[in-house]
Write a protein that holds these residues in place. Structure first.
Motif, PDB file in Angstrom:
ATOM      1  N   ASP A  68      23.008  14.610 -24.256  1.00 32.23           N
ATOM      2  CA  ASP A  68      22.681  14.607 -22.833  1.00 32.23           C
ATOM      3  C   ASP A  68      22.624  15.818 -22.373  1.00 32.23           C
ATOM      4  O   ASP A  68      22.409  16.781 -21.637  1.00 32.23           O
ATOM      5  N   ALA A  69      24.074  16.460 -22.352  1.00 30.08           N
ATOM      6  CA  ALA A  69      24.815  17.087 -21.792  1.00 30.08           C
ATOM      7  C   ALA A  69      24.543  18.350 -22.715  1.00 30.08           C
ATOM      8  O   ALA A  69      24.353  19.552 -22.156  1.00 30.08           O
ATOM      9  N   VAL A  70      24.809  18.763 -24.257  1.00 25.56           N
ATOM     10  CA  VAL A  70      24.968  19.458 -24.916  1.00 25.56           C
ATOM     11  C   VAL A  70      23.244  20.300 -25.235  1.00 25.56           C
ATOM     12  O   VAL A  70      23.462  21.662 -25.384  1.00 25.56           O
ATOM     13  N   GLN A 112      33.220  20.078 -19.102  1.00 24.93           N
ATOM     14  CA  GLN A 112      34.470  19.474 -18.466  1.00 24.93           C
ATOM     15  C   GLN A 112      33.788  18.957 -17.415  1.00 24.93           C
ATOM     16  O   GLN A 112      34.282  17.731 -16.910  1.00 24.93           O
ATOM     17  N   GLN A 113      32.802  19.208 -16.551  1.00 24.77           N
ATOM     18  CA  GLN A 113      31.548  18.123 -15.556  1.00 24.77           C
ATOM     19  C   GLN A 113      31.752  16.928 -16.345  1.00 24.77           C
ATOM     20  O   GLN A 113      32.447  16.119 -15.090  1.00 24.77           O
ATOM     21  N   LEU A 114      31.210  16.639 -17.538  1.00 28.51           N
ATOM     22  CA  LEU A 114      31.489  15.264 -17.897  1.00 28.51           C
ATOM     23  C   LEU A 114      33.191  14.298 -18.104  1.00 28.51           C
ATOM     24  O   LEU A 114      32.910  12.792 -17.883  1.00 28.51           O
ATOM     25  N   VAL A 115      33.686  14.892 -18.489  1.00 27.39           N
ATOM     26  CA  VAL A 115      35.340  14.720 -18.364  1.00 27.39           C
ATOM     27  C   VAL A 115      35.950  14.451 -17.168  1.00 27.39           C
ATOM     28  O   VAL A 115      36.946  13.462 -17.713  1.00 27.39           O
ATOM     29  N   GLY A 137      28.949  28.628 -26.020  1.00 24.63           N
ATOM     30  CA  GLY A 137      30.567  28.277 -25.606  1.00 24.63           C
ATOM     31  C   GLY A 137      30.575  28.516 -23.601  1.00 24.63           C
ATOM     32  O   GLY A 137      31.234  27.167 -23.748  1.00 24.63           O
ATOM     33  N   LEU A 138      30.077  29.143 -22.921  1.00 28.87           N
ATOM     34  CA  LEU A 138      30.401  29.231 -21.994  1.00 28.87           C
ATOM     35  C   LEU A 138      29.520  27.886 -21.260  1.00 28.87           C
ATOM     36  O   LEU A 138      30.032  27.752 -20.469  1.00 28.87           O
ATOM     37  N   GLY A 139      28.555  28.073 -21.805  1.00 22.37           N
ATOM     38  CA  GLY A 139      27.487  26.815 -21.089  1.00 22.37           C
ATOM     39  C   GLY A 139      28.255  25.503 -21.548  1.00 22.37           C
ATOM     40  O   GLY A 139      28.192  24.556 -20.888  1.00 22.37           O
TER      41      GLY A 139
END
Length: 239
Positions: free
Chosen positions: A164-166, A88-91, A80-82
């Motif tokens: 790609d973020a997940v 957050q950076q993405l949206v 969850g932390l990752g």
């Protein structure tokens, strides 16, 4: 994330990406193997709840093979932390964490995590880390007041960008550190959606932080300290 990667399995529809990971793991698939699906027909959340996974969301599971036993509660919080950091950076909006395994934007759930361990005797054989993120999928009417999608926050957000973020988070999260370190505990506290809220059940009190084993700390109305390891929370003012 290249879809030609031989360790990435893409499904149009599946029952559950976690179930697919368990089958691949049993057949000898390596650490880091990914299953992603456009939709799931029998997705599940924590404690056997149904997870609605329709077209337009990100439904991904990754196989990890820990060298030592790790509590799934610890791993879920670490994942969850990752995820909160990269989403957050993405949206461009704060992403909070609701113990034990929910991602929250504003006051509504946008994603969840399900870690399932399998064993060979006393030794951990593998863990399936499943993640669901609501991106542009339709939500059931009954969930509209408690859940949201990232597309409501960032219209037109790409599914590929979220995938790609997940995936790198799930492939690289530490699975051999069996407890949360002080930096992780502090990082969770900064995103802790429940901190300071009044709890009605399973005990009456005020919610605090988490301990190194992923337990939720609660100060009872009589001043006693409690650590919750699992179960449903009922906040004051809710049904």
């Amino acid at each position: 994330m290249a879809l030609m990667d031989p360790e990435v399995h893409v499904r149009a529809t599946t029952t559950s990406t976690n179930d697919d990971i368990h089958r691949l793991a049993e057949a000898g698939a390596p650490d880091g193997t990914v299953v992603m699906a456009d939709a799931m027909t029998a997705g599940r959340g924590s404690r056997g709840r149904t997870w609605h996974a329709e077209l337009g969301g990100v439904w991904i599971s990754v196989l990890r093979r820990p060298a030592a036993s790790i509590e799934t509660a610890v791993l879920s919080l670490r994942v969850g932390l990752g995820l909160a950091a990269v989403l957050q950076q993405l949206v461009g909006h704060p992403v909070a964490l609701k113990w034990p395994n929910d991602l929250v934007v504003g006051q509504r759930k946008v994603g969840g995590i399900l870690c399932e361990m399998r064993w060979h005797g006393a030794r951990p054989a593998w863990v399936a880390i499943g993640v669901g993120v609501n991106v542009a999928n339709r939500l059931p009417d009954a969930m509209r007041h408690t859940a949201t999608t990232l597309a409501e926050v960032v219209p037109g957000l790409s599914l590929v960008a979220v995938r790609d973020a997940v995936i790198p988070v799930l492939r690289t999260v530490k699975v051999d550190d069996t407890v949360l370190d002080p930096l992780e505990i502090a990082a969770f506290d900064r995103r802790n959606w429940l901190r300071g809220r009044a709890l009605r059940a399973p005990v009456k009190g005020t919610i605090g932080g988490i301990d190194q084993s992923g337990g939720l700390e609660v100060t009872g109305t009589d001043g006693t300290s409690h650590v919750l390891r699992a179960g449903d929370l009922i906040l004051s003012g809710t049904a």
